[in-house]
Design an enzyme around this catalytic site. Structure first.
Site, short mmCIF file in Angstrom:
data_model
loop_
_atom_site.label_atom_id
_atom_site.label_comp_id
_atom_site.label_asym_id
_atom_site.label_seq_id
_atom_site.Cartn_x
_atom_site.Cartn_y
_atom_site.Cartn_z
N GLU A 168 -8.70 -5.85 -12.14
CA GLU A 168 -8.76 -7.25 -12.55
C GLU A 168 -10.16 -7.85 -12.46
O GLU A 168 -10.45 -8.83 -13.13
CB GLU A 168 -7.80 -8.09 -11.69
CG GLU A 168 -6.35 -7.64 -11.75
CD GLU A 168 -5.67 -7.93 -13.07
OE1 GLU A 168 -6.32 -7.80 -14.12
OE2 GLU A 168 -4.49 -8.28 -13.05
N HIS A 175 -5.33 -2.46 -3.76
CA HIS A 175 -4.33 -1.91 -4.69
C HIS A 175 -3.28 -1.16 -3.90
O HIS A 175 -3.60 -0.55 -2.87
CB HIS A 175 -5.00 -0.96 -5.70
CG HIS A 175 -4.15 -0.71 -6.90
ND1 HIS A 175 -3.21 0.28 -6.96
CD2 HIS A 175 -4.10 -1.37 -8.08
CE1 HIS A 175 -2.60 0.23 -8.13
NE2 HIS A 175 -3.12 -0.76 -8.84
N1 ACO Z 1 -8.03 -9.66 0.01
C1 ACO Z 1 -7.86 -9.83 1.33
N2 ACO Z 1 -7.03 -9.09 2.07
C2 ACO Z 1 -6.34 -8.13 1.44
C3 ACO Z 1 -6.49 -7.89 0.07
C4 ACO Z 1 -7.37 -8.71 -0.65
N3 ACO Z 1 -7.54 -8.55 -1.98
N4 ACO Z 1 -5.67 -6.86 -0.29
C5 ACO Z 1 -5.04 -6.48 0.82
N5 ACO Z 1 -5.45 -7.25 1.87
C6 ACO Z 1 -5.01 -7.13 3.23
C7 ACO Z 1 -3.52 -7.43 3.36
O1 ACO Z 1 -3.30 -8.82 3.53
C8 ACO Z 1 -3.16 -6.62 4.57
O2 ACO Z 1 -3.57 -7.33 5.70
P1 ACO Z 1 -2.66 -7.47 7.01
O3 ACO Z 1 -2.42 -6.07 7.45
O4 ACO Z 1 -3.49 -8.30 7.91
O5 ACO Z 1 -1.40 -8.14 6.54
C9 ACO Z 1 -4.06 -5.39 4.45
O6 ACO Z 1 -5.15 -5.78 3.63
C10 ACO Z 1 -3.41 -4.18 3.83
O7 ACO Z 1 -2.82 -4.58 2.62
P2 ACO Z 1 -2.16 -3.48 1.67
O8 ACO Z 1 -0.94 -2.94 2.30
O9 ACO Z 1 -3.22 -2.56 1.26
O10 ACO Z 1 -1.80 -4.38 0.41
P3 ACO Z 1 -0.58 -4.19 -0.58
O11 ACO Z 1 -0.44 -2.80 -1.00
O12 ACO Z 1 0.62 -4.85 -0.05
O13 ACO Z 1 -1.10 -5.13 -1.75
C11 ACO Z 1 -2.23 -5.96 -3.57
C12 ACO Z 1 -1.77 -4.68 -2.88
C13 ACO Z 1 -1.04 -6.86 -3.81
C14 ACO Z 1 -2.84 -5.59 -4.92
C15 ACO Z 1 -3.29 -6.65 -2.65
O14 ACO Z 1 -4.37 -5.78 -2.45
C16 ACO Z 1 -3.74 -7.98 -3.20
O15 ACO Z 1 -3.08 -8.98 -2.99
N6 ACO Z 1 -4.89 -8.01 -3.93
C17 ACO Z 1 -5.35 -9.25 -4.51
C18 ACO Z 1 -4.59 -9.57 -5.80
C19 ACO Z 1 -4.99 -8.64 -6.93
O16 ACO Z 1 -6.17 -8.33 -7.14
N7 ACO Z 1 -3.97 -8.22 -7.70
C20 ACO Z 1 -4.17 -7.31 -8.84
C21 ACO Z 1 -3.73 -5.91 -8.51
S1 ACO Z 1 -4.02 -4.80 -9.85
C22 ACO Z 1 -2.70 -5.04 -10.85
O17 ACO Z 1 -1.61 -5.25 -10.43
C23 ACO Z 1 -2.90 -5.05 -12.29
#
Ligand code: ACO
Length: 355
Positions: free
Chosen positions: A298, A243
């Site tokens: 989710e 998140h």
């Molecule tokens: N699975 C695998 N890797 C992940 C995930 C995940 N669910 N979430 C973050 N990461 C990774 C990113 O790719 C990033 O890796 P990198 O540094 O190698 O590029 C690292 O963890 C850090 O990411 P963050 O900066 O914490 O992620 P960001 O804040 O940009 O994204 C998001 C948040 C979009 C929700 C992300 O966690 C994600 O894509 N989750 C999966 C989709 C999801 O569940 N969406 C619903 C969110 S809740 C809502 O909106 C209602």
């Protein structure tokens, strides 16, 4: 410059507070867990809209207004073309409503959401829509319009718990989109359509369908680690985890898990989901030791909506059925600010060549 705007404060709000460090969500003074356990959709509408619409009636009268609006919207279902997926059915249906900044416009949007969603699901199954019943709660009517039968009160209660849990959540991407559009004075319908369009993406409200796809693809507890390792090595994101704001577990996850657990026949599915969840969290912790990635809203949304008999392609529209309350409230709040949202960009393109 922060390309995700994570450190930018772009609004003041009285609507909700997301405390990402401590995993707390407060909606107009109420912890989300309390709302989820005690409030119906109509109560949440009243809570979010109070002070923003001068003509807001009390909760029973608002419930009656929502019921009458469901009936009014159903009369216009014939104007929606065939062949649309569920989210497009909702988006097109909303677009046909009067685009004003009034309580009537907000009520129509909120009432239309379940009517349009249920009708689109049924259309996809080759079934005619079920006419709304203005005299029952919006959640009970939603499930009734889906199946044609009066739902079990426990199912209607679980849907209320879901819709209330997701009704508002700070300045998330869809709410920000709604506020930007509202600031142009385009109207609440335009703001809601913008919000829905932002919600659709898999990084925001499009995640719960893929959550179930993942749970089903894993299939059995012994497959979990291998499946997850494969997905992570391909660079896939695991839906339902991580998140932008929460650095700990999303408080909505447990509120929704409790709501699923109250439904009969869900214990086995929950136990398997918990196994998948533990395996994902373990692998994410290994891969990202510096960045805590936790379960978000989710994951258990997917289980709850599945238990209520909703198809995966309707999960995002059902999310919108709850979040419409937040979008309309934020839109009104933004209109009250009286200021067009218009940030600036830094130009990095080519400079004109001197003649
Ligand atoms: N699975 C695998 N890797 C992940 C995930 C995940 N669910 N979430 C973050 N990461 C990774 C990113 O790719 C990033 O890796 P990198 O540094 O190698 O590029 C690292 O963890 C850090 O990411 P963050 O900066 O914490 O992620 P960001 O804040 O940009 O994204 C998001 C948040 C979009 C929700 C992300 O966690 C994600 O894509 N989750 C999966 C989709 C999801 O569940 N969406 C619903 C969110 S809740 C809502 O909106 C209602």
């Amino acid at each position: 410059m922060d390309s995700g705007l994570e450190n930018v404060v772009a609004a003041e709000t009285i609507l909700s507070d997301v405390d990402g460090l401590n995993g707390r969500l407060v909606i107009r003074g109420w912890p989300v867990e309390t709302l989820a356990a005690s409030m119906a959709f109509e109560d949440a509408a009243h809570l979010l809209w109070q002070d923003l619409f001068a003509d807001l009636p009390d909760v029973p009268a608002l419930g009656a207004q929502l019921g009458a609006a469901r009936v009014a919207v159903a009369a216009r279902l014939k104007d929606i073309p065939d062949g649309l997926d569920v989210i497009s059915g909702l988006r097109v249906g909303w677009s046909l409503l009067p685009d004003e900044e009034t309580l009537d416009s907000a009520v129509l949007l909120a009432a239309a959401a379940p009517v349009l969603t249920a009708a689109a699901i049924r259309r996809g199954r080759g079934l005619a829509p079920v006419a709304p019943d203005a005299d029952i709660s919006q959640s009970a009517d939603f499930l009734r319009m889906l199946t044609g039968d009066m739902p079990d009160p426990a199912a209607a209660r679980a849907l209320d718990a879901y819709l209330v849990t997701v009704c508002d959540h700070g300045l998330n991407a869809s709410t920000f989109a709604a506020r930007v559009v509202a600031s142009t004075r385009a109207g609440l319908v335009s703001a809601a359509v913008a919000g829905l369009s932002a919600l659709k993406g898999p990084l925001h409200g499009g995640a719960p369908g893929p959550v179930l796809d993942m749970v089903d693809a894993i299939g059995a507890p012994e497959n979990a680690e291998d499946w997850i390792d494969g997905a992570l090595s391909r660079g896939d994101r695991l839906m339902g985890f991580g998140h932008r704001v929460y650095r700990v577990r999303d408080p909505r996850a447990d509120a929704l898990k409790a709501a699923v657990a109250r439904l009969p026949g869900t214990a086995g599915r929950i136990a398997f989901a918990e196994h998948v969840e533990r395996a994902v969290l373990g692998r994410l912790a290994q891969k990202y030791p510096q960045r805590r990635l936790e379960t978000n809203v989710e994951f258990y949304t997917a289980l709850l909506l599945e238990a209520l008999g909703l198809p995966r392609e309707a999960f995002t529209p059902v999310f919108a059925c709850g979040r419409i309350l937040g979008w309309t409230a934020h839109a009104r709040e933004q209109i009250g600010e009286g200021r067009l949202v218009r940030p600036r960009s830094v130009y990095r393109g080519p400079v004109p060549v001197a003649a």
